[in-house]
Design a protein around this motif. Structure first.
Motif, mmCIF file in Angstrom:
data_model
loop_
_atom_site.group_PDB
_atom_site.id
_atom_site.type_symbol
_atom_site.label_atom_id
_atom_site.label_comp_id
_atom_site.label_asym_id
_atom_site.label_seq_id
_atom_site.Cartn_x
_atom_site.Cartn_y
_atom_site.Cartn_z
ATOM 1 N N GLY A 45 0.807 -1.203 0.000
ATOM 2 C CA GLY A 45 0.000 0.000 0.000
ATOM 3 C C GLY A 45 0.846 1.261 0.000
ATOM 4 O O GLY A 45 2.026 1.245 0.348
ATOM 5 N N PRO A 46 0.241 2.404 -0.377
ATOM 6 C CA PRO A 46 1.013 3.653 -0.432
ATOM 7 C C PRO A 46 1.451 4.155 0.934
ATOM 8 O O PRO A 46 2.445 4.862 1.040
ATOM 9 C CB PRO A 46 0.041 4.626 -1.110
ATOM 10 C CG PRO A 46 -1.317 4.061 -0.830
ATOM 11 C CD PRO A 46 -1.151 2.576 -0.806
ATOM 12 N N LEU A 47 0.734 3.777 1.982
ATOM 13 C CA LEU A 47 1.077 4.278 3.313
ATOM 14 C C LEU A 47 2.421 3.726 3.773
ATOM 15 O O LEU A 47 3.282 4.473 4.250
ATOM 16 C CB LEU A 47 -0.032 3.903 4.297
ATOM 17 C CG LEU A 47 -0.149 4.769 5.561
ATOM 18 C CD1 LEU A 47 -0.466 6.190 5.194
ATOM 19 C CD2 LEU A 47 -1.217 4.206 6.477
ATOM 20 N N LEU A 48 2.624 2.427 3.632
ATOM 21 C CA LEU A 48 3.892 1.826 4.041
ATOM 22 C C LEU A 48 5.030 2.253 3.127
ATOM 23 O O LEU A 48 6.179 2.348 3.562
ATOM 24 C CB LEU A 48 3.766 0.305 4.056
ATOM 25 C CG LEU A 48 2.775 -0.282 5.063
ATOM 26 C CD1 LEU A 48 2.736 -1.790 4.943
ATOM 27 C CD2 LEU A 48 3.136 0.137 6.468
ATOM 28 N N SER A 49 4.711 2.497 1.872
ATOM 29 C CA SER A 49 5.746 2.954 0.949
ATOM 30 C C SER A 49 6.257 4.341 1.338
ATOM 31 O O SER A 49 7.463 4.603 1.320
ATOM 32 C CB SER A 49 5.199 2.970 -0.478
ATOM 33 O OG SER A 49 6.166 3.452 -1.385
ATOM 34 N N LEU A 50 5.346 5.238 1.707
ATOM 35 C CA LEU A 50 5.762 6.579 2.130
ATOM 36 C C LEU A 50 6.447 6.545 3.491
ATOM 37 O O LEU A 50 7.287 7.408 3.778
ATOM 38 C CB LEU A 50 4.543 7.509 2.184
ATOM 39 C CG LEU A 50 3.953 7.942 0.842
ATOM 40 C CD1 LEU A 50 2.696 8.766 1.069
ATOM 41 C CD2 LEU A 50 4.966 8.745 0.041
ATOM 42 N N ALA A 51 6.100 5.568 4.331
ATOM 43 C CA ALA A 51 6.694 5.509 5.664
ATOM 44 C C ALA A 51 8.181 5.200 5.603
ATOM 45 O O ALA A 51 8.920 5.522 6.539
ATOM 46 C CB ALA A 51 5.972 4.463 6.509
ATOM 47 N N ARG A 52 8.649 4.577 4.524
ATOM 48 C CA ARG A 52 10.076 4.258 4.409
ATOM 49 C C ARG A 52 10.888 5.425 3.854
ATOM 50 O O ARG A 52 12.114 5.398 3.918
ATOM 51 C CB ARG A 52 10.266 3.048 3.493
ATOM 52 C CG ARG A 52 9.725 1.759 4.059
ATOM 53 C CD ARG A 52 10.366 0.572 3.338
ATOM 54 N NE ARG A 52 10.262 0.730 1.906
ATOM 55 C CZ ARG A 52 9.252 0.264 1.170
ATOM 56 N NH1 ARG A 52 8.274 -0.366 1.762
ATOM 57 N NH2 ARG A 52 9.236 0.429 -0.136
ATOM 58 N N ARG A 53 10.241 6.418 3.319
ATOM 59 C CA ARG A 53 10.977 7.551 2.747
ATOM 60 C C ARG A 53 11.472 8.485 3.841
ATOM 61 O O ARG A 53 10.948 8.509 4.958
ATOM 62 C CB ARG A 53 10.091 8.321 1.766
ATOM 63 C CG ARG A 53 9.664 7.496 0.552
ATOM 64 C CD ARG A 53 8.945 8.365 -0.450
ATOM 65 N NE ARG A 53 8.515 7.601 -1.616
ATOM 66 C CZ ARG A 53 7.901 8.150 -2.672
ATOM 67 N NH1 ARG A 53 7.655 9.450 -2.704
ATOM 68 N NH2 ARG A 53 7.531 7.385 -3.683
ATOM 69 N N ARG A 54 12.484 9.264 3.488
ATOM 70 C CA ARG A 54 13.076 10.220 4.433
ATOM 71 C C ARG A 54 12.930 11.633 3.880
ATOM 72 O O ARG A 54 12.984 11.853 2.660
ATOM 73 C CB ARG A 54 14.556 9.910 4.650
ATOM 74 C CG ARG A 54 14.836 8.482 5.103
ATOM 75 C CD ARG A 54 14.666 8.346 6.590
ATOM 76 N NE ARG A 54 14.912 6.972 7.041
ATOM 77 C CZ ARG A 54 14.950 6.618 8.311
ATOM 78 N NH1 ARG A 54 14.788 7.534 9.256
ATOM 79 N NH2 ARG A 54 15.156 5.359 8.646
#
Length: 361
Positions: free
Chosen positions: A221-230
Motif C-alpha cells: 500500500g502507499p502508506l507503508l511505501s511513504l513511511a520508508r521515505r526520508r
C-alpha cells in the motif's frame, strides 16, 4: 541447519529424550515429537535422506565422515576428511540465488540419481528439447531439499525436484538483500517482507534527472511505501503514529464490510460532504455498526479533500499518483496532503477514544 533438524538428529543420533529436548528449547514435548515424526517421514525423499545420513555421521564423530590413513614415514594413523559434510551458510547464500533463479524458470527441474556425483538443472525449451542450465554439487542439492526449498516431483531412477513456495520466498529474500546491498541500504531493509510481495520493474528519474530502473512491490500500500521515505532532515516522511492512525482507519473500514451484503455509498464522500448511505435495499446494514460509525465520524471530521485522500490511500489502497490525477492536484502534492490528513486523523482519534483503538469484540 534448521532447528527442527537439530532436534531430530539429537534424538535419533545422540539419544537425547524428547522431554530433555523440549526443556532445552522451552516448548512442549509434543512439539519436539511432531518435528521428529515429520523428518522421519521426510526420509522417503532421496535428497533429504542423504542429507540426514550425512549430518548424522558428522554428529556421531564430531567431525565430518572421515577415515584412518597410515603415514608411510611415521607408520602412524592420522585422520583425514573423506567428504564434505554440508555447505555452510556463506556458501548457501552465495550459491542458492543462482540455483533458485534457474529452478524458478518455467519447466525447470533439478535431476539427480543415486550414481550421480552432481545434480543438474534442466528445462525444456519451446521446441521440446532439454537444456541443461546449471550443475551443482550433491551436498548443496541436499541442503536445498532439507530447507524445503525444493520438493520431489517425480520418483524413479532419475529423481526430479521442483522449486517450492518456500524456495520462491527465499529467492525473493536473496534478491532483496542483493539489491539493498548495491544501493547501500543493507542496515535499513527487511528482506523477509520482500518474500510476500510481487515485485516489478519500472523506469523512473533520480535526483539528477537520469532515467533508471526501479524495483517496486506491486502489492504494498502507499502508506507503508511513504513511511520508508526520508525527508531532507533524515527523518521518516510519515511518523509511526501517523501510519498507525491510517491503519486504524483501514481496520475500521474492513470491519464495516464484514456482513454478507455491503451497500455503503462511499462515492458521496468523494463528491460532497455528508454521511454515507450504509443501508442496503432491505434496510439492513452489513458489517459492524460501531466500525461504520467510527469511519463516518472520522471522515466527517476531516471533511472534503482530506477525507478523500485518506479514504483512497488508506482504505482503497490507491496510489498517490492515481489520487492526484483523480483529484486534479499537481504532481507530488498528494503525499503532502496525505500527511496533513493523517495528522488531523491522529488528532481526531486522540480526542475521540485516546491512543488505543476499541476492542473488536
Amino acid at each position: 541447519m534448521p532447528q527442527e533438524v537439530r532436534h531430530y538428529l539429537a534424538h535419533t543420533e545422540q539419544g537425547q529424550s524428547i522431554r530433555s529436548l523440549a526443556r532445552e528449547a522451552g516448548c512442549h514435548a509434543s512439539t519436539i515429537l511432531r518435528q521428529v515424526r515429520r523428518y522421519e517421514t521426510r526420509r522417503d525423499d532421496f535428497l533429504v535422506d542423504r542429507a540426514l545420513t550425512r549430518l548424522g555421521a558428522a554428529q556421531s564423530t564430531d567431525l565430518a565422515a572421515f577415515c584412518d590413513v597410515e603415514d608411510e614415514d611415521t607408520m602412524t594413523l592420522s585422520v583425514e576428511i573423506n567428504e564434505v559434510v554440508m555447505p555452510d551458510e556463506a556458501e548457501i547464500r552465495t550459491e542458492a540465488p543462482r540455483v533458485l533463479r534457474r529452478l524458478n524458470e518455467p519447466g525447470a527441474c533439478l535431476a539427480i540419481a543415486e550414481d550421480m556425483e552432481k545434480a543438474v538443472i534442466v528445462r525444456e525449451d519451446a521446441s521440446g528439447q532439454t537444456l541443461r542450465t546449471a550443475v551443482i554439487e550433491r551436498p548443496l542439492a541436499e541442503a536445498l531439499a532439507l530447507k524445503d526449498w525444493v520438493a520431489l516431483h517425480s520418483d524413479g531412477r532419475i529423481k526430479r525436484y521442483r522449486i517450492t513456495t518456500a524456495g520462491r520466498h527465499a529467492l525473493k529474500r536473496f534478491l532483496a538483500e542483493g539489491e539493498a546491498a548495491r544501493a547501500g541500504l543493507t542496515d535499513e531493509t527487511n528482506p523477509f517482507s520482500a518474500q510476500h510481495g510481487e515485485h516489478g520493474m519500472r523506469m523512473d528519474r533520480d535526483a539528477r534527472g537520469k532515467r533508471r530502473r526501479v524495483r517496486y512491490n506491486a502489492t504494498e500500500g502507499p502508506l507503508l511505501s511513504l513511511a520508508r521515505r526520508r525527508d531532507k532532515s533524515g527523518e521518516p516522511f510519515l511518523a509511526p503514529e501517523l501510519v498507525a492512525a491510517g491503519e486504524r482507519l483501514r481496520e475500521d473500514f474492513e470491519l464495516a464490510q464484514l456482513g454478507p451484503r455491503v451497500a455503503q455509498n462511499w462515492d458521496r464522500f468523494l463528491t460532497a460532504s455528508g454521511k454515507p448511505d450504509f443501508a442496503t435495499s432491505g434496510g439492513a446494514a452489513g458489517g459492524s455498526e460501531a466500525a461504520r460509525k467510527r469511519v463516518a465520524n472520522a471522515l466527517s471530521d476531516l471533511g472534503p479533500g482530506l477525507g478523500d485522500v485518506v479514504l483512497r490511500c488508506c482504505c482503497f489502497l490507491e496510489g498517490i499518483e492515481a489520487t492526484e490525477q483523480r483529484m486534479g492536484w499537481s504532481a507530488r502534492s498528494g503525499k503532502i496532503v496525505l500527511r496533513i490528513a493523517l495528522v488531523r486523523l491522529k488528532k481526531h482519534y486522540s480526542e475521540a477514544s485516546g491512543n488505543w483503538s476499541p476492542l473488536i469484540g
